[in-house]
Design a protein around this motif. Structure first.
Motif, short mmCIF file in Angstrom:
data_model
loop_
_atom_site.label_atom_id
_atom_site.label_comp_id
_atom_site.label_asym_id
_atom_site.label_seq_id
_atom_site.Cartn_x
_atom_site.Cartn_y
_atom_site.Cartn_z
N ASP A 40 0.82 -1.22 0.00
CA ASP A 40 0.00 0.00 0.00
C ASP A 40 0.85 1.27 0.00
O ASP A 40 0.37 2.35 -0.32
CB ASP A 40 -0.96 0.01 1.19
CG ASP A 40 -0.25 0.02 2.54
OD1 ASP A 40 0.96 -0.23 2.58
OD2 ASP A 40 -0.93 0.25 3.56
N VAL A 41 2.13 1.13 0.35
CA VAL A 41 2.99 2.33 0.36
C VAL A 41 3.18 2.91 -1.04
O VAL A 41 3.45 4.11 -1.19
CB VAL A 41 4.37 2.02 0.99
CG1 VAL A 41 4.21 1.60 2.45
CG2 VAL A 41 5.13 0.97 0.20
N PHE A 42 3.03 2.08 -2.08
CA PHE A 42 3.27 2.58 -3.44
C PHE A 42 2.16 3.50 -3.93
O PHE A 42 2.44 4.62 -4.38
CB PHE A 42 3.51 1.42 -4.39
CG PHE A 42 4.80 0.69 -4.12
CD1 PHE A 42 6.01 1.28 -4.43
CD2 PHE A 42 4.81 -0.55 -3.51
CE1 PHE A 42 7.21 0.63 -4.16
CE2 PHE A 42 6.00 -1.21 -3.24
CZ PHE A 42 7.20 -0.61 -3.56
N PRO A 43 0.87 3.13 -3.84
CA PRO A 43 -0.14 4.12 -4.21
C PRO A 43 -0.16 5.32 -3.28
O PRO A 43 -0.42 6.46 -3.71
CB PRO A 43 -1.46 3.34 -4.15
CG PRO A 43 -1.17 2.14 -3.33
CD PRO A 43 0.26 1.82 -3.57
N LEU A 44 0.12 5.10 -1.99
CA LEU A 44 0.14 6.23 -1.05
C LEU A 44 1.25 7.21 -1.37
O LEU A 44 1.14 8.41 -1.10
CB LEU A 44 0.28 5.72 0.38
CG LEU A 44 -0.95 5.03 0.98
CD1 LEU A 44 -0.62 4.44 2.34
CD2 LEU A 44 -2.11 6.02 1.10
N ALA A 45 2.35 6.72 -1.95
CA ALA A 45 3.46 7.61 -2.29
C ALA A 45 3.07 8.64 -3.35
O ALA A 45 3.74 9.67 -3.49
CB ALA A 45 4.65 6.78 -2.79
N MET A 54 0.83 8.71 6.07
CA MET A 54 1.10 8.06 7.35
C MET A 54 -0.11 7.32 7.89
O MET A 54 -0.03 6.17 8.32
CB MET A 54 1.56 9.10 8.37
CG MET A 54 1.79 8.55 9.77
SD MET A 54 2.10 9.86 10.95
CE MET A 54 2.34 8.92 12.45
N THR A 55 -1.26 7.98 7.87
CA THR A 55 -2.42 7.43 8.59
C THR A 55 -3.23 6.43 7.79
O THR A 55 -4.06 5.72 8.36
CB THR A 55 -3.34 8.58 9.06
OG1 THR A 55 -3.85 9.29 7.92
CG2 THR A 55 -2.58 9.54 9.96
N TRP A 56 -3.01 6.36 6.46
CA TRP A 56 -3.70 5.35 5.67
C TRP A 56 -2.86 4.11 5.43
O TRP A 56 -3.35 3.11 4.91
CB TRP A 56 -4.19 5.95 4.34
CG TRP A 56 -5.43 6.76 4.54
CD1 TRP A 56 -5.51 8.10 4.78
CD2 TRP A 56 -6.77 6.28 4.56
NE1 TRP A 56 -6.80 8.50 4.95
CE2 TRP A 56 -7.61 7.40 4.80
CE3 TRP A 56 -7.35 5.04 4.38
CZ2 TRP A 56 -9.00 7.28 4.88
CZ3 TRP A 56 -8.73 4.93 4.45
CH2 TRP A 56 -9.54 6.04 4.70
N HIS A 57 -1.57 4.17 5.80
CA HIS A 57 -0.76 2.96 5.78
C HIS A 57 -1.28 2.02 6.86
O HIS A 57 -1.73 2.45 7.92
CB HIS A 57 0.70 3.31 6.01
CG HIS A 57 1.61 2.13 6.06
ND1 HIS A 57 1.57 1.10 5.14
CD2 HIS A 57 2.59 1.78 6.95
CE1 HIS A 57 2.48 0.20 5.43
NE2 HIS A 57 3.11 0.58 6.52
N ARG A 58 -1.23 0.72 6.60
CA ARG A 58 -1.73 -0.29 7.52
C ARG A 58 -3.24 -0.14 7.75
O ARG A 58 -3.71 -0.29 8.88
CB ARG A 58 -1.00 -0.26 8.86
CG ARG A 58 0.46 -0.63 8.81
CD ARG A 58 0.99 -0.87 10.21
NE ARG A 58 2.42 -1.11 10.25
CZ ARG A 58 3.09 -1.31 11.38
NH1 ARG A 58 2.45 -1.30 12.54
NH2 ARG A 58 4.39 -1.53 11.37
N SER A 59 -3.97 0.17 6.71
CA SER A 59 -5.43 0.26 6.85
C SER A 59 -6.08 -0.86 6.05
O SER A 59 -6.11 -2.01 6.50
CB SER A 59 -5.93 1.64 6.44
OG SER A 59 -5.57 1.95 5.10
N ALA A 60 -6.58 -0.58 4.83
CA ALA A 60 -7.33 -1.58 4.07
C ALA A 60 -6.53 -2.86 3.81
O ALA A 60 -7.06 -3.97 3.93
CB ALA A 60 -7.79 -0.98 2.74
#
Length: 335
Positions: A40-45, A54-60
């Motif tokens: 998930d870090v790749f789309p969040l980047a 920060m806050t959406w990492h480790r979510s869905a």
């Protein structure tokens, strides 16, 4: 946990469950499967808002309400293609399912927290008994995978995998015992200064479970203390630090600030710098260096205007100095 730990944790779990003649393939499959949630870090980047990242990492991708469906989709896809999964579908189902579910479970033992039941509006779960990188936790999984890769179908491989998993679980158990000992010492010291009911957390220092940090919130900021399970006895020494709680209360309804305070359980520090308001997550780092610091607002007259998007403040890293301090502090009490 760190990516290297996830590689070996996943490999050990899948290789222990899959048929022994699939062992090397299972080790590789487990490494890949246990890494998937962190992609998930790749789309969040792609997002320019550091608070969102920060806050959406480790979510869905870390949700126990989502991952069973992901496990079923992966299992069904490979079973339909034939090959190893079709040859032993029951074993491979449990291997895939447990491997994916183990990733967020072990992440929940760190202080960063994991949204195990996303999309339910629950704060991230943070049992905070393990540091995000802990060599002694990684070692049993690593050794088990190396032995299993070499031994292949021999009984030694299965024994190594079972032993590695058992030692890894035992280390998690020890971390919870260590945390309980630290919390007991914190109870006494905080009660002595009238903070018995104050919100607080404890977290191990980098790379170990022998030195711990405790933070408790106060009416004008917070107190911070350390506890070495090797060297310390008697009351915990607590240092008081101020926080601009008035400014933080003024801006707490700003979307980025509200999201931060939800994510960090309210363990935040605020201060003014060059006419701007900076908010830091107290859980990761120590005074005055915190890993996540965000410039969230600028002062306009007597009020504040939200920055859109907020800006992540740079952090000076002193890894060598900090790790040397941790090692020294484990074995000695400051004067």
């Amino acid at each position: 946990m760190d990516s290297i730990t996830h590689l070996f944790l996943g490999g050990a779990i899948v290789a222990a469950i899959a048929p022994r003649h699939h062992r090397r393939a299972a080790l590789l499959a487990g490494a890949v499967l246990n890494t998937l949630p962190d992609l998930d870090v790749f789309p969040l980047a792609l997002c320019d808002d550091p608070v969102v990242r920060m806050t959406w990492h480790r979510s869905a991708t870390h949700s126990w309400l989502v991952l069973p469906m992901v496990a079923w989709a992966i299992w069904a896809f490979f079973r339909a293609r034939g090959g190893r999964v079709a040859e032993a579908p029951v074993r491979w189902w449990w291997a895939i399912f447990l491997c994916l579910m183990a990733h967020p479970l072990i992440d929940a033992f760190t202080v960063y927290g994991t949204q195990l039941f996303w999309p339910l509006p629950m704060r991230p779960i943070m049992w905070s008994s393990l540091f995000i990188i802990d060599p002694l936790f990684t070692l049993p999984w690593l050794v088990a995978c190396v032995v299993a890769w070499s031994a292949r179908e021999r009984l030694l491989a299965q024994r190594a995998l079972v032993a590695g998993i058992a030692l890894g679980i035992a280390y998690v158990g020890w971390s919870l015992v260590a945390k309980a000992l630290v919390e007991r010492a914190a109870d006494r010291s905080l009660a002595a200064i009238g903070l018995a009911g104050a919100p607080r957390f404890s977290v191990p220092a980098p790379l170990n479970t022998l030195l711990w940090r405790v933070v408790a919130m106060t009416p004008d900021g917070y107190v911070e203390g350390e506890r070495s399970l090797v060297a310390d006895a008697g009351p915990m020494r607590l240092r008081a630090h101020a926080s601009d709680l008035h400014a933080l209360a003024t801006v707490r309804q700003f979307p980025s600030v509200a999201r931060l305070l939800w994510f960090d359980h309210g363990f935040a520090k605020a201060w003014r710098h060059d006419g701007q308001l900076v908010v830091a997550d107290l859980r990761m780092g120590s005074e005055p260096d915190y890993a996540f610091r965000f410039v969230v607002a600028r002062q306009v007259g007597d009020g504040w205007t939200a920055l859109q998007p907020p800006r992540q403040a740079p952090l000076e890293v002193h890894a060598g100095r900090d790790l040397a301090y941790v090692w020294h502090r484990i074995w000695s009490t400051p004067p």
